[in-house]
Write a protein that holds these residues in place. Structure first.
Motif, mmCIF file in Angstrom:
data_model
loop_
_atom_site.group_PDB
_atom_site.id
_atom_site.type_symbol
_atom_site.label_atom_id
_atom_site.label_comp_id
_atom_site.label_asym_id
_atom_site.label_seq_id
_atom_site.Cartn_x
_atom_site.Cartn_y
_atom_site.Cartn_z
ATOM 1 N N TRP A 98 48.100 -17.058 -26.916
ATOM 2 C CA TRP A 98 49.506 -16.734 -26.611
ATOM 3 C C TRP A 98 49.882 -17.027 -25.161
ATOM 4 N N ILE A 99 48.958 -16.805 -24.217
ATOM 5 C CA ILE A 99 49.286 -17.075 -22.814
ATOM 6 C C ILE A 99 49.500 -18.574 -22.604
ATOM 7 N N GLU A 100 48.606 -19.385 -23.152
ATOM 8 C CA GLU A 100 48.748 -20.829 -23.004
ATOM 9 C C GLU A 100 49.990 -21.344 -23.717
ATOM 10 N N LEU A 101 50.413 -20.647 -24.779
ATOM 11 C CA LEU A 101 51.606 -21.057 -25.528
ATOM 12 C C LEU A 101 52.881 -20.470 -24.941
ATOM 13 N N GLY A 102 52.738 -19.586 -23.948
ATOM 14 C CA GLY A 102 53.904 -19.062 -23.253
ATOM 15 C C GLY A 102 54.703 -18.034 -24.020
ATOM 16 N N VAL A 103 54.042 -17.258 -24.878
ATOM 17 C CA VAL A 103 54.740 -16.254 -25.679
ATOM 18 C C VAL A 103 53.944 -14.955 -25.664
ATOM 19 N N THR A 104 54.506 -13.919 -26.257
ATOM 20 C CA THR A 104 53.787 -12.660 -26.403
ATOM 21 C C THR A 104 52.815 -12.761 -27.569
ATOM 22 N N PRO A 105 51.831 -11.882 -27.613
ATOM 23 C CA PRO A 105 50.919 -11.889 -28.756
ATOM 24 C C PRO A 105 51.652 -11.735 -30.088
ATOM 25 N N THR A 106 52.649 -10.858 -30.131
ATOM 26 C CA THR A 106 53.387 -10.644 -31.389
ATOM 27 C C THR A 106 54.136 -11.899 -31.799
ATOM 28 N N ALA A 107 54.805 -12.540 -30.843
ATOM 29 C CA ALA A 107 55.549 -13.762 -31.163
ATOM 30 C C ALA A 107 54.603 -14.860 -31.635
ATOM 31 N N CYS A 108 53.437 -14.942 -31.016
ATOM 32 C CA CYS A 108 52.461 -15.954 -31.412
ATOM 33 C C CYS A 108 51.994 -15.719 -32.845
ATOM 34 N N VAL A 109 51.627 -14.484 -33.158
ATOM 35 C CA VAL A 109 51.172 -14.159 -34.510
ATOM 36 C C VAL A 109 52.270 -14.470 -35.521
ATOM 37 N N THR A 110 53.499 -14.119 -35.221
ATOM 38 C CA THR A 110 54.608 -14.338 -36.160
ATOM 39 C C THR A 110 54.798 -15.819 -36.440
ATOM 40 N N ARG A 111 54.807 -16.653 -35.393
ATOM 41 C CA ARG A 111 55.031 -18.084 -35.619
ATOM 42 C C ARG A 111 53.856 -18.727 -36.360
ATOM 43 N N VAL A 112 52.638 -18.374 -35.959
ATOM 44 C CA VAL A 112 51.476 -18.921 -36.669
ATOM 45 C C VAL A 112 51.535 -18.541 -38.141
ATOM 46 N N ASN A 113 51.834 -17.283 -38.408
ATOM 47 C CA ASN A 113 51.891 -16.813 -39.793
ATOM 48 C C ASN A 113 52.962 -17.569 -40.579
ATOM 49 N N ASN A 114 54.133 -17.761 -39.985
ATOM 50 C CA ASN A 114 55.233 -18.420 -40.698
ATOM 51 C C ASN A 114 54.917 -19.887 -40.975
ATOM 52 N N GLU A 115 54.372 -20.595 -39.983
ATOM 53 C CA GLU A 115 54.118 -22.019 -40.188
ATOM 54 C C GLU A 115 53.020 -22.253 -41.215
ATOM 55 N N TRP A 116 51.992 -21.440 -41.183
ATOM 56 C CA TRP A 116 50.918 -21.621 -42.158
ATOM 57 C C TRP A 116 51.331 -21.123 -43.542
ATOM 58 N N THR A 117 52.228 -20.144 -43.598
ATOM 59 C CA THR A 117 52.763 -19.732 -44.903
ATOM 60 C C THR A 117 53.555 -20.871 -45.533
ATOM 61 N N SER A 118 54.360 -21.560 -44.741
ATOM 62 C CA SER A 118 55.105 -22.715 -45.240
ATOM 63 C C SER A 118 54.153 -23.787 -45.767
ATOM 64 N N TRP A 119 53.079 -24.018 -45.021
ATOM 65 C CA TRP A 119 52.061 -24.989 -45.476
ATOM 66 C C TRP A 119 51.437 -24.533 -46.793
ATOM 67 N N LYS A 120 51.075 -23.275 -46.862
ATOM 68 C CA LYS A 120 50.442 -22.749 -48.077
ATOM 69 C C LYS A 120 51.364 -22.890 -49.278
ATOM 70 N N ASN A 121 52.633 -22.559 -49.087
ATOM 71 C CA ASN A 121 53.581 -22.614 -50.206
ATOM 72 C C ASN A 121 53.845 -24.037 -50.671
ATOM 73 N N GLY A 122 53.554 -25.030 -49.832
ATOM 74 C CA GLY A 122 53.775 -26.417 -50.211
ATOM 75 C C GLY A 122 52.607 -27.069 -50.915
ATOM 76 N N LEU A 123 51.491 -26.361 -51.064
ATOM 77 C CA LEU A 123 50.315 -26.944 -51.718
ATOM 78 C C LEU A 123 50.476 -26.908 -53.236
ATOM 79 N N THR A 124 50.084 -27.989 -53.894
ATOM 80 C CA THR A 124 50.147 -28.073 -55.356
ATOM 81 C C THR A 124 48.859 -28.689 -55.868
ATOM 82 N N GLY A 125 48.656 -28.602 -57.186
ATOM 83 C CA GLY A 125 47.512 -29.239 -57.825
ATOM 84 C C GLY A 125 46.202 -28.718 -57.280
#
Length: 808
Positions: free
Chosen positions: A213-240
């Protein structure tokens, strides 16, 4: 005229190999008990010598590999990740490989799982496969791929990157089907969209985004939220098949300060709280694990924050004592240490037998604790067992073990009648009136005396010699007195009472054998401390001269070392069964006069370097199976353990896949697989991914196949070492086409010729009857190729009519 009929037949199969993938095994424990769904916490080490040197100077108590691993364990870590390879090259520091069996053994001795990480670039896939093999051959519990910027461009296009990632990961998974593997990579996928995430994740057990989070310039909470959202989008796009890439997530947090900012304990707590409370976590079942980069850069306060936060599932079991306790002995002391799988206290019960009449406790709640014993006797064998109670109030207890204290030289203990002459805590105490400082033939030239009282067992004057026993053990007891001539005024039955927990009395004639130390008792056990004593009383019988006195001069205790003894085995090694690639650890607990020497054998041949009380075989392979024993020797003899057996389970491997088949309705179908493994594997056949009831052999029969039976057939092959799933074998079931008589012609010579359209590659029967109702007689049968079949009935020349039918 003709009659035509049809008979349904049987069908065949079609097999389809799926892209060369070997899917990751179903969720569950990996080798070594690694649970991808509940990993707990860990930390990464980039430069090991920096970590062993005080963890970068932040923890001065850490000074070597052993203290490093114990410290990590006591911070609540369940695992440590250490750099092992850079692309196709073994990672070295000052020219030496960093990830070795010695490092693995130190982690395991502290109760830690240890993973080697491979920084992968994808430019030499065979070389990186060799590095993965190297990591596991050192005894690692798992492998972590660190895939970063190189994987965004390697190969030149997405298809090439996908193929390279598949080549790497499928080969490593095939070589090590039951080992833990993780993917460490970018936290924000949208910023790095080109890396072949799904191909890596498909073969791994956890996904480990680098949430710095420090290297990304955000708070720990903001970092966790964005990581969770982006990987959730990836997960939801998987098929087969790519839905198999959905795995538990383990975020790697920032545990170091940089020019971008300072990491604080509050940030660690915020980070873990965000993981604990986030809505709709991308990790199935929520986040149950966390680790930090990197251990040798964690400030001391960060270690406190790591230790006091906890994400994993609470323990419902009693503490598991993970290894045979480590014992460090002296002549009168022993330090006993052991790790547990959870925070717990520690107690050691010990004694001269398995009755354990003593106990010592370390009440601190730790993951790796040491309990110290004192007041032991030199060169003495003690039985002991350890126990730990967790925060859930459940307790675990070990088996019975033994240790033998070392031999020590114990100085004689001399207590004089003059208090000023006594040192080291030795003392003398008087009761009643004693005449002092009488010069004579005595120890140090003087003695004291008291008048006798003729009341045995009830003295009114006593001289109590109290030794300060530093070394508990057996002592011979001596006394000195100034003697007189026979018939003199010395008593002939002076009572010396010896108390060492119980009381015994010996009486001596002080008219004789005086002026030197005389043995008055042998092999009396004196415990450590000042609770024991030797006491002279004045309760004597009257001798002929009357007026007898008792003389108090000096008492001496001489340590009697235990008799030397040859080695004996208290807890023998046990048979072991391990999975291929895992550690095999044999241990023996032995007694006997120190020092003891050990030599382990495999198939009755000495194992080089196997000279400790435990023998650890790293990366056990089938060639390591067989009999093991240990020879224990000292200066007084030798003993051999009984033979024990190491069984190495080999994960199943499919050598011949089931084949695709194409058949017609009604056919009988048999699928067959050929697999190896130790122990012999079990089988479960599946149809379109669903288990088939009762299908547990190496072949599966499907009688009278129908259209609904068409689909994909596969088999899961399982034994104690793991499981493997075959490729899908496609069954195609074709319906039978109706038979047709296309033409029937009476030839000029009276024969009958007809053309029949039937199903290709099937047996065709042609029957005839001279009249109705028909009594059918077979004319011929033949295998029909594709297209129409022409047949001439030579026997019809004399018949005015004949009826025909065709069957297939």
């Amino acid at each position: 005229m003709s009659l035509a009929s049809r008979r349904t037949g049987v069908s065949t199969l079609l097999a389809l190999v799926v892209f060369g993938f070997l899917p990751s095994a179903p969720a569950g424990l990996r080798d070594g008990g690694v649970d991808p769904a509940n990993m707990g916490r860990g930390s990464w080490i980039y430069i090991l010598p920096t970590a062993t040197a005080g963890l970068g100077g932040n923890v001065p108590a850490v000074s070597n590999l052993t203290s490093l691993m114990i410290y990590l364990k006591n911070q609540g870590l369940q695992y440590v990740v250490i750099k092992a390879a850079q692309a196709e090259t073994v990672f070295t520091v000052s020219g030496n490989p960093q990830f070795t069996p010695t490092v693995v053994a130190a982690a395991h001795a502290a109760g830690l799982k240890i993973f080697g990480y491979l920084y992968t670039a994808g430019q030499n896939v065979p070389g990186e496969i060799a590095m993965a093999d190297y990591i596991f051959q050192q005894g690692a519990d798992g492998l972590v791929y660190d895939a970063e910027i190189e994987w965004e461009t390697v190969g030149g296009n997405a298809a090439a990157r996908s193929a390279l990632a598949t080549q790497l990961c499928s080969a490593v998974r095939s070589n090590w089907p039951n080992k833990f593997m993780g993917l460490s990579t970018w936290p924000y996928r949208a910023v790095h969209p080109n890396l072949p995430y799904k191909e890596f994740a498909y073969h791994c057990d956890v996904i480990m985004p680098q949430a710095y989070w420090i290297e990304l310039g955000v708070t720990p909470t903001a970092c966790v939220t964005r990581v969770n959202n982006e990987w959730t989008s990836w997960k939801n796009g998987l098929t087969g098949i790519w839905t198999n890439a959905i795995k538990p997530f383990l975020m790697t947090g920032q545990g170091w300060s940089s020019s971008s900012g300072t990491v604080t304990p509050a940030q660690i707590t915020e980070f873990e709280n965000a993981l604990r409370t986030i809505a709709n976590p991308v990790s199935p079942g929520g986040f149950k694990a966390v680790d930090y980069w990197r251990a040798e850069l964690h400030p001391a306060g960060i270690w406190d924050a790591i230790r006091t936060n906890f994400l994993a599932n609470p323990y419902s079991n009693a503490p598991v004592i993970q290894f045979v306790p480590t014992v460090t002995v002296g002549a009168t002391t022993a330090n006993i240490a052991w790790p547990t799988d959870q925070v717990a206290d520690g107690v050691v019960e010990y004694g001269l037998s398995s009755g354990y009449d003593h106990a010592s406790t370390n009440a601190s709640l730790l993951w790796y604790r040491t309990v110290s014993l004192s007041g032991l006797s030199p060169d003495t064998t003690y039985h002991f067992r350890v126990g730990s109670k967790g925060t859930n109030n459940l307790a675990g207890v070990s088996a019975d073990y033994v240790f033998t204290t070392t031999t020590v030289a114990v100085s004689d203990i001399i207590i004089d009648q003059e208090p000023a002459n006594n040192t080291g805590g030795n003392a003398i105490a008087y009761l009643g009136s004693w005449t002092a400082n009488i010069t004579g033939s005595a120890y140090l030239g003087s003695f004291r005396y008291a008048s006798g009282i003729f009341n045995l067992g009830f003295p009114d004057r006593t001289a109590r010699f109290v030794p300060n026993i530093a070394t508990a053990g057996n002592y011979d007891v001596y006394a000195a007195w100034a003697a007189s001539a026979t018939g003199g005024n010395r008593c002939t039955n002076a009572p010396f009472r010896i108390y060492n927990g119980s009381l015994t009395t010996t009486r001596v004639n002080q008219e004789a054998n005086g002026n030197s130390f005389q043995l008055i008792a042998s092999h009396k056990f004196f415990p450590q401390g000042t609770a024991s004593y030797v006491e002279l009383g004045n309760d004597v019988t009257e001798s002929g001269g009357g007026g007898d006195i008792v003389v108090a001069d000096a008492v001496k205790l001489v340590y009697v070392p235990p008799l030397p003894s040859p080695p004996s085995i208290a807890t023998p090694p046990q048979n072991l069964t391990v999975n291929q690639g895992n550690l095999a650890t044999f241990t023996v607990s032995a007694a006997g006069t120190a020092p003891l020497a050990y030599q382990w054998k495999h198939a009755n041949t000495n194992i080089p370097g196997a000279t400790a009380s435990s023998y650890v075989k790293v990366n056990a392979q089938p060639a390591d199976a067989g009999t093991y024993s240990v020879v224990i020797t000292n200066s007084f003899g030798a003993t051999n353990s009984a033979l024990v057996v190491l069984t190495v389970n080999i994960p199943p491997s499919i050598t011949i896949q089931p084949l695709e088949q194409t058949v017609r309705v009604g056919s009988n179908v048999t699928f067959t697989v050929t697999a190896t493994g130790t122990p012999a594997p079990a089988y479960q056949w599946r149809f379109n991914g669903t288990n088939l009831a009762g299908a547990h052999a190496d072949s599966y029969q499907r009688p009278d196949a129908q259209i609904a039976d068409a689909g994909d057939y596969s088999v899961v092959v399982t034994n104690a070492a793991g499981s493997v799933t075959s490729s899908n074998a496609r069954l195609t079931v074709s319906p039978w086409q109706p038979l047709q008589f296309q033409t029937i012609t009476r030839l000029p010579d009276g024969r009958v010729q007809f053309v029949i359209m039937g199903n290709s590659n099937a047996t065709l029967w042609i029957d005839h009857a001279p009249s109705l109702p028909p009594v059918w007689l077979e004319l011929t049968n033949l295998l029909t190729p594709g297209g129409p079949v022409t047949f001439t009935d030579d026997g019809a020349t004399n018949d005015p009519q004949r009826f025909y039918r065709a069957r297939q």
